[in-house]
Structure formats: C-alpha cells, structure tokens
Design a protein around this motif. Structure first.
Motif, PDB file in Angstrom:
ATOM      1  N   ASN A   5      42.105  55.259  71.660  1.00 44.38           N
ATOM      2  CA  ASN A   5      42.787  55.894  72.791  1.00 44.38           C
ATOM      3  C   ASN A   5      44.303  55.856  72.595  1.00 44.38           C
ATOM      4  O   ASN A   5      44.992  56.834  72.915  1.00 44.38           O
ATOM      5  CB  ASN A   5      42.405  55.223  74.107  1.00 44.38           C
ATOM      6  CG  ASN A   5      40.938  55.398  74.438  1.00 44.38           C
ATOM      7  OD1 ASN A   5      40.282  56.313  73.958  1.00 44.38           O
ATOM      8  ND2 ASN A   5      40.411  54.507  75.239  1.00 44.38           N
ATOM      9  N   PHE A   6      44.809  54.750  72.074  1.00 44.90           N
ATOM     10  CA  PHE A   6      46.237  54.694  71.751  1.00 44.90           C
ATOM     11  C   PHE A   6      46.556  55.692  70.631  1.00 44.90           C
ATOM     12  O   PHE A   6      47.556  56.390  70.681  1.00 44.90           O
ATOM     13  CB  PHE A   6      46.657  53.279  71.319  1.00 44.90           C
ATOM     14  CG  PHE A   6      47.130  52.416  72.460  1.00 44.90           C
ATOM     15  CD1 PHE A   6      48.454  52.416  72.848  1.00 44.90           C
ATOM     16  CD2 PHE A   6      46.245  51.588  73.133  1.00 44.90           C
ATOM     17  CE1 PHE A   6      48.907  51.612  73.890  1.00 44.90           C
ATOM     18  CE2 PHE A   6      46.676  50.781  74.180  1.00 44.90           C
ATOM     19  CZ  PHE A   6      48.008  50.800  74.558  1.00 44.90           C
ATOM     20  N   TYR A   7      45.697  55.748  69.626  1.00 41.96           N
ATOM     21  CA  TYR A   7      45.901  56.676  68.515  1.00 41.96           C
ATOM     22  C   TYR A   7      45.977  58.122  69.020  1.00 41.96           C
ATOM     23  O   TYR A   7      46.810  58.902  68.572  1.00 41.96           O
ATOM     24  CB  TYR A   7      44.761  56.532  67.498  1.00 41.96           C
ATOM     25  CG  TYR A   7      44.849  57.487  66.339  1.00 41.96           C
ATOM     26  CD1 TYR A   7      45.706  57.237  65.274  1.00 41.96           C
ATOM     27  CD2 TYR A   7      44.072  58.643  66.301  1.00 41.96           C
ATOM     28  CE1 TYR A   7      45.799  58.104  64.212  1.00 41.96           C
ATOM     29  CE2 TYR A   7      44.159  59.525  65.238  1.00 41.96           C
ATOM     30  CZ  TYR A   7      45.024  59.247  64.195  1.00 41.96           C
ATOM     31  OH  TYR A   7      45.115  60.127  63.148  1.00 41.96           O
ATOM     32  N   ASP A  16      41.714  53.616  81.386  1.00 44.03           N
ATOM     33  CA  ASP A  16      40.292  53.482  81.694  1.00 44.03           C
ATOM     34  C   ASP A  16      39.636  52.465  80.755  1.00 44.03           C
ATOM     35  O   ASP A  16      38.885  51.591  81.196  1.00 44.03           O
ATOM     36  CB  ASP A  16      39.598  54.849  81.581  1.00 44.03           C
ATOM     37  CG  ASP A  16      38.142  54.784  81.974  1.00 44.03           C
ATOM     38  OD1 ASP A  16      37.837  54.313  83.092  1.00 44.03           O
ATOM     39  OD2 ASP A  16      37.293  55.209  81.157  1.00 44.03           O
ATOM     40  N   GLY A  17      39.945  52.554  79.463  1.00 45.76           N
ATOM     41  CA  GLY A  17      39.390  51.606  78.500  1.00 45.76           C
ATOM     42  C   GLY A  17      39.833  50.181  78.779  1.00 45.76           C
ATOM     43  O   GLY A  17      39.044  49.243  78.680  1.00 45.76           O
ATOM     44  N   ALA A  18      41.104  50.020  79.139  1.00 45.51           N
ATOM     45  CA  ALA A  18      41.616  48.684  79.453  1.00 45.51           C
ATOM     46  C   ALA A  18      40.933  48.116  80.700  1.00 45.51           C
ATOM     47  O   ALA A  18      40.618  46.921  80.748  1.00 45.51           O
ATOM     48  CB  ALA A  18      43.125  48.734  79.647  1.00 45.51           C
ATOM     49  N   SER A  19      40.684  48.961  81.687  1.00 45.71           N
ATOM     50  CA  SER A  19      39.993  48.500  82.905  1.00 45.71           C
ATOM     51  C   SER A  19      38.584  48.013  82.584  1.00 45.71           C
ATOM     52  O   SER A  19      38.145  46.975  83.097  1.00 45.71           O
ATOM     53  CB  SER A  19      39.926  49.624  83.938  1.00 45.71           C
ATOM     54  OG  SER A  19      41.206  49.924  84.411  1.00 45.71           O
ATOM     55  N   LYS A  20      37.885  48.740  81.720  1.00 43.67           N
ATOM     56  CA  LYS A  20      36.529  48.328  81.331  1.00 43.67           C
ATOM     57  C   LYS A  20      36.565  47.022  80.536  1.00 43.67           C
ATOM     58  O   LYS A  20      35.731  46.136  80.746  1.00 43.67           O
ATOM     59  CB  LYS A  20      35.859  49.430  80.524  1.00 43.67           C
ATOM     60  CG  LYS A  20      35.510  50.641  81.370  1.00 43.67           C
ATOM     61  CD  LYS A  20      34.947  51.771  80.539  1.00 43.67           C
ATOM     62  CE  LYS A  20      34.678  52.967  81.448  1.00 43.67           C
ATOM     63  NZ  LYS A  20      34.339  54.163  80.679  1.00 43.67           N
ATOM     64  N   MET A  21      37.530  46.912  79.644  1.00 41.03           N
ATOM     65  CA  MET A  21      37.656  45.667  78.875  1.00 41.03           C
ATOM     66  C   MET A  21      38.040  44.499  79.774  1.00 41.03           C
ATOM     67  O   MET A  21      37.598  43.369  79.538  1.00 41.03           O
ATOM     68  CB  MET A  21      38.693  45.836  77.762  1.00 41.03           C
ATOM     69  CG  MET A  21      38.219  46.672  76.596  1.00 41.03           C
ATOM     70  SD  MET A  21      39.476  46.800  75.292  1.00 41.03           S
ATOM     71  CE  MET A  21      39.508  45.118  74.664  1.00 41.03           C
ATOM     72  N   ILE A  51      48.160  46.830  80.747  1.00 43.22           N
ATOM     73  CA  ILE A  51      47.842  48.119  80.115  1.00 43.22           C
ATOM     74  C   ILE A  51      47.183  49.049  81.121  1.00 43.22           C
ATOM     75  O   ILE A  51      47.535  50.232  81.214  1.00 43.22           O
ATOM     76  CB  ILE A  51      46.937  47.919  78.880  1.00 43.22           C
ATOM     77  CG1 ILE A  51      47.715  47.196  77.777  1.00 43.22           C
ATOM     78  CG2 ILE A  51      46.400  49.262  78.374  1.00 43.22           C
ATOM     79  CD1 ILE A  51      46.841  46.698  76.633  1.00 43.22           C
ATOM     80  N   SER A  52      46.234  48.530  81.899  1.00 46.17           N
ATOM     81  CA  SER A  52      45.496  49.388  82.834  1.00 46.17           C
ATOM     82  C   SER A  52      46.370  49.927  83.966  1.00 46.17           C
ATOM     83  O   SER A  52      46.029  50.917  84.598  1.00 46.17           O
ATOM     84  CB  SER A  52      44.278  48.649  83.406  1.00 46.17           C
ATOM     85  OG  SER A  52      44.681  47.586  84.233  1.00 46.17           O
TER      86      SER A  52
END
Length: 125
Positions: A5-7, A16-21, A51-52
């Motif tokens: 996602n950063f890439y 969204d990915g950070a929230s799930k993590m 991040i989130s």
C-alpha cells in the motif's frame, strides 16, 4: 500488504491496512503466550495507530519504518516458517519488511522501486 500500500502510494489503503493490523496487534497484546514481547507489541500498536490516522504519506513514513523494525524484532523470535526479508532504503535510511526478495521500495514507490537492498533474511525457502 501494508508495504504494498505504501509502494502504491494509496493513503486510504495504507490507513485501512494499518487499522486491520492494529486489531491483530491488540489481540497479540492480550495473549499470554506473547507476554515477553509486550513492549515490542506496544511499539507496533503505537505506530499502527499513528499510521491509521495519518493525513499525508510522507508524514507517516517514519512510523512505517519504526513499525517495520518492531515487526522484524517480533518475527525473529516468533516466526516459525514464513520467509521474510528485512530491506533498507539508503536514500531515506528507512527499513521495511517484504514477503518477497525482490526490492519494491515503499518509500519512493514506482519512481525508484528498486532502490534498496536486503540486509537480513528469515526462513529463506
């Protein structure tokens, strides 16, 4: 996934990915099996929270770097058989973790995708 996602430079996907993590990290912090890793897990949670809630990708890259270090340290002690690559961007002086050996620099995305090197490997297949 967060690295990808950063890439792609997709802020909404990053958040969204950070929230799930973050949800997964909170579950780890409550698991007695990981009590010895609590400070590392808390570092993951803190950076995932930042991040989130980030507003600009550039502003949260440092948090992604810190998260990557925490996850790598956790993985070195708890990873059973998944191949992981700890990679480094010499321009930013930041690290990231990848599931593949090929360099895909998350800090510069497609503009400098192959800038970096693998500095450590776990469970190379």
């Amino acid at each position: 996934v967060l690295k990808d996602n950063f890439y792609s430079q997709d802020l909404n996907a990053i958040k969204d990915g950070a929230s799930k993590m973050l949800t997964a990290a909170k579950e780890l912090s409550e698991d007695p099996a990981y009590a010895a890793e609590l400070s590392t897990i808390k570092m993951m949670e803190e950076n995932l929270q930042l991040i989130s809630s980030g507003k600009k990708i550039d502003a949260i890259q440092q948090n992604f770097h810190q998260l990557s270090i925490a996850v790598w340290n956790f993985s070195k002690k708890n990873n059973q058989n998944t191949a992981l690559y700890f990679q480094f961007c010499p321009m930013k002086k930041y690290n990231w973790i990848a599931a593949e050996e090929k360099i895909k620099n998350p800090y510069y995305g497609k503009s400098m995708s192959n800038c970096g090197k693998t500095i450590e490997t776990l469970n190379k297949q």
